[in-house]
Design a protein around this motif. Structure first.
Motif, PDB file in Angstrom:
ATOM      1  N   MET A 129      27.060  41.845  14.608  1.00  0.00           N
ATOM      2  CA  MET A 129      26.002  40.953  15.036  1.00  0.00           C
ATOM      3  C   MET A 129      26.385  39.501  14.745  1.00  0.00           C
ATOM      4  SD  MET A 129      22.025  41.388  14.286  1.00  0.00           S
ATOM      5  CE  MET A 129      20.871  40.094  14.308  1.00  0.00           C
ATOM      6  N   VAL A 130      27.003  39.269  13.578  1.00  0.00           N
ATOM      7  CA  VAL A 130      27.400  37.911  13.217  1.00  0.00           C
ATOM      8  C   VAL A 130      28.454  37.386  14.193  1.00  0.00           C
ATOM      9  CG1 VAL A 130      28.505  36.503  11.436  1.00  0.00           C
ATOM     10  CG2 VAL A 130      26.811  38.215  10.788  1.00  0.00           C
ATOM     11  N   ALA A 131      29.439  38.238  14.507  1.00  0.00           N
ATOM     12  CA  ALA A 131      30.488  37.831  15.451  1.00  0.00           C
ATOM     13  C   ALA A 131      29.888  37.516  16.822  1.00  0.00           C
ATOM     14  CB  ALA A 131      31.553  38.913  15.560  1.00  0.00           C
ATOM     15  N   TRP A 132      28.928  38.334  17.260  1.00  0.00           N
ATOM     16  CA  TRP A 132      28.283  38.103  18.550  1.00  0.00           C
ATOM     17  C   TRP A 132      27.536  36.772  18.544  1.00  0.00           C
ATOM     18  CZ3 TRP A 132      23.162  37.432  19.904  1.00  0.00           C
ATOM     19  CH2 TRP A 132      22.887  37.443  21.260  1.00  0.00           C
ATOM     20  N   LEU A 133      26.825  36.494  17.452  1.00  0.00           N
ATOM     21  CA  LEU A 133      26.096  35.229  17.347  1.00  0.00           C
ATOM     22  C   LEU A 133      27.045  34.036  17.373  1.00  0.00           C
ATOM     23  CD1 LEU A 133      23.310  35.988  14.736  1.00  0.00           C
ATOM     24  CD2 LEU A 133      22.977  35.246  17.078  1.00  0.00           C
ATOM     25  N   GLU A 134      28.143  34.129  16.629  1.00  0.00           N
ATOM     26  CA  GLU A 134      29.104  33.016  16.595  1.00  0.00           C
ATOM     27  C   GLU A 134      29.735  32.793  17.960  1.00  0.00           C
ATOM     28  OE1 GLU A 134      31.665  34.246  13.401  1.00  0.00           O
ATOM     29  OE2 GLU A 134      30.441  33.205  11.898  1.00  0.00           O
ATOM     30  N   THR A 135      30.109  33.875  18.637  1.00  0.00           N
ATOM     31  CA  THR A 135      30.700  33.763  19.971  1.00  0.00           C
ATOM     32  C   THR A 135      29.696  33.204  20.967  1.00  0.00           C
ATOM     33  OG1 THR A 135      32.152  35.632  19.502  1.00  0.00           O
ATOM     34  CG2 THR A 135      31.856  35.042  21.818  1.00  0.00           C
ATOM     35  N   SER A 136      28.473  33.716  20.913  1.00  0.00           N
ATOM     36  CA  SER A 136      27.429  33.241  21.829  1.00  0.00           C
ATOM     37  C   SER A 136      27.134  31.763  21.610  1.00  0.00           C
ATOM     38  CB  SER A 136      26.141  34.048  21.637  1.00  0.00           C
ATOM     39  OG  SER A 136      26.358  35.397  21.941  1.00  0.00           O
ATOM     40  N   ALA A 137      27.070  31.349  20.356  1.00  0.00           N
ATOM     41  CA  ALA A 137      26.813  29.943  20.047  1.00  0.00           C
ATOM     42  C   ALA A 137      27.928  29.069  20.598  1.00  0.00           C
ATOM     43  CB  ALA A 137      26.682  29.746  18.537  1.00  0.00           C
ATOM     44  N   CYS A 138      29.160  29.535  20.453  1.00  0.00           N
ATOM     45  CA  CYS A 138      30.307  28.776  20.972  1.00  0.00           C
ATOM     46  C   CYS A 138      30.239  28.675  22.491  1.00  0.00           C
ATOM     47  CB  CYS A 138      31.606  29.449  20.532  1.00  0.00           C
ATOM     48  SG  CYS A 138      33.084  28.543  21.007  1.00  0.00           S
ATOM     49  N   VAL A 139      29.968  29.779  23.159  1.00  0.00           N
ATOM     50  CA  VAL A 139      29.897  29.796  24.625  1.00  0.00           C
ATOM     51  C   VAL A 139      28.749  28.931  25.127  1.00  0.00           C
ATOM     52  CG1 VAL A 139      29.397  31.276  26.623  1.00  0.00           C
ATOM     53  CG2 VAL A 139      31.020  32.041  24.883  1.00  0.00           C
ATOM     54  N   LEU A 140      27.604  28.998  24.457  1.00  0.00           N
ATOM     55  CA  LEU A 140      26.432  28.235  24.876  1.00  0.00           C
ATOM     56  C   LEU A 140      26.473  26.778  24.420  1.00  0.00           C
ATOM     57  CD1 LEU A 140      23.683  30.908  24.126  1.00  0.00           C
ATOM     58  CD2 LEU A 140      24.557  30.235  26.377  1.00  0.00           C
ATOM     59  N   GLY A 141      27.379  26.482  23.499  1.00  0.00           N
ATOM     60  CA  GLY A 141      27.493  25.114  23.002  1.00  0.00           C
ATOM     61  C   GLY A 141      26.342  24.702  22.096  1.00  0.00           C
ATOM     62  N   VAL A 142      25.792  25.662  21.353  1.00  0.00           N
ATOM     63  CA  VAL A 142      24.712  25.367  20.413  1.00  0.00           C
ATOM     64  C   VAL A 142      25.188  25.702  19.003  1.00  0.00           C
ATOM     65  CG1 VAL A 142      22.875  25.792  22.096  1.00  0.00           C
ATOM     66  CG2 VAL A 142      23.656  27.656  20.662  1.00  0.00           C
ATOM     67  N   PRO A 143      24.581  25.098  17.991  1.00  0.00           N
ATOM     68  CA  PRO A 143      24.982  25.425  16.620  1.00  0.00           C
ATOM     69  C   PRO A 143      24.717  26.899  16.293  1.00  0.00           C
ATOM     70  CG  PRO A 143      23.638  23.435  16.679  1.00  0.00           C
ATOM     71  CD  PRO A 143      23.587  24.037  18.047  1.00  0.00           C
ATOM     72  N   THR A 144      25.618  27.498  15.553  1.00  0.00           N
ATOM     73  CA  THR A 144      25.462  28.901  15.157  1.00  0.00           C
ATOM     74  C   THR A 144      24.172  29.111  14.386  1.00  0.00           C
ATOM     75  OG1 THR A 144      27.860  29.124  15.032  1.00  0.00           O
ATOM     76  CG2 THR A 144      26.570  30.816  13.939  1.00  0.00           C
ATOM     77  N   ILE A 145      23.817  28.150  13.557  1.00  0.00           N
ATOM     78  CA  ILE A 145      22.595  28.306  12.756  1.00  0.00           C
ATOM     79  C   ILE A 145      21.354  28.409  13.644  1.00  0.00           C
ATOM     80  CG2 ILE A 145      22.217  25.843  12.353  1.00  0.00           C
ATOM     81  CD1 ILE A 145      21.273  26.736   9.493  1.00  0.00           C
ATOM     82  N   SER A 146      21.364  27.730  14.791  1.00  0.00           N
ATOM     83  CA  SER A 146      20.204  27.810  15.686  1.00  0.00           C
ATOM     84  C   SER A 146      20.009  29.229  16.190  1.00  0.00           C
ATOM     85  CB  SER A 146      20.373  26.862  16.878  1.00  0.00           C
ATOM     86  OG  SER A 146      20.333  25.536  16.449  1.00  0.00           O
ATOM     87  N   LEU A 147      21.091  29.855  16.654  1.00  0.00           N
ATOM     88  CA  LEU A 147      20.964  31.232  17.126  1.00  0.00           C
ATOM     89  C   LEU A 147      20.646  32.179  15.973  1.00  0.00           C
ATOM     90  CD1 LEU A 147      23.708  31.738  19.858  1.00  0.00           C
ATOM     91  CD2 LEU A 147      21.277  31.329  20.123  1.00  0.00           C
ATOM     92  N   SER A 148      21.211  31.908  14.814  1.00  0.00           N
ATOM     93  CA  SER A 148      20.927  32.766  13.656  1.00  0.00           C
ATOM     94  C   SER A 148      19.458  32.715  13.282  1.00  0.00           C
ATOM     95  CB  SER A 148      21.776  32.340  12.463  1.00  0.00           C
ATOM     96  OG  SER A 148      23.140  32.497  12.753  1.00  0.00           O
ATOM     97  N   LEU A 149      18.907  31.507  13.227  1.00  0.00           N
ATOM     98  CA  LEU A 149      17.498  31.355  12.843  1.00  0.00           C
ATOM     99  C   LEU A 149      16.559  31.967  13.869  1.00  0.00           C
ATOM    100  CD1 LEU A 149      17.529  27.723  11.457  1.00  0.00           C
ATOM    101  CD2 LEU A 149      17.122  29.810  10.152  1.00  0.00           C
TER     102      LEU A 149
END
Length: 135
Positions: free
Chosen positions: A1-21
């Motif tokens: 799940m963490v890897a998916w969030l980090e990859t998604s954040a990178c692709v979407l160009g948003v901070p990882t913490i935003s998707l995590s929260l």
């Protein structure tokens, strides 16, 4: 799940913490939400509130503390504010404490009964948090 969030954040160009929260927190809290709704419908509001707060207390005091204790025992101290920045970490902590305080105040002043207006207040606070997080 963490890897998916980090990859998604990178692709979407948003901070990882935003998707995590927003996503990780929502995803892990959904089962608690369903349990709380189920027991609340059965008229057991105290159990519903206890489920939610108990889960969050467990997350903070065990799910965070245990891995940090193990890691820091082996590798040394962990700097939390390095990746978040002091302002963000302080803001998130303040929001969490203020929300809990508001819950206690609203509940105590209403004979420990949560009403529709209370629920809408909590939803508005979450919406404001999402806007803050995205801003």
């Amino acid at each position: 799940m963490v890897a998916w969030l980090e990859t998604s954040a990178c692709v979407l160009g948003v901070p990882t913490i935003s998707l995590s929260l927003l996503l990780a927190a929502s995803g892990t809290s959904l089962p608690n939400c369903l349990v709380a709704m189920y027991v609340a419908k059965k008229g057991r509001g105290t159990t519903a509130v206890s489920t939610v707060f108990g889960s969050n207390i467990f997350d903070i005091l065990i799910a965070l503390a245990l891995p940090w204790a193990i890691y820091s025992s082996i590798f040394g101290p962990i700097t939390v504010f390095e990746s978040l920045g002091f302002g963000t970490a302080y803001a998130l902590t303040t929001i969490m404490i203020a929300t809990f305080a508001l819950f206690v105040i609203l509940s105590a002043t209403n004979a420990w009964v949560v009403t529709h207006p209370h629920a809408w207040i909590y939803l508005a606070i979450y919406a404001a948090f999402v806007v803050y997080d995205e801003g």
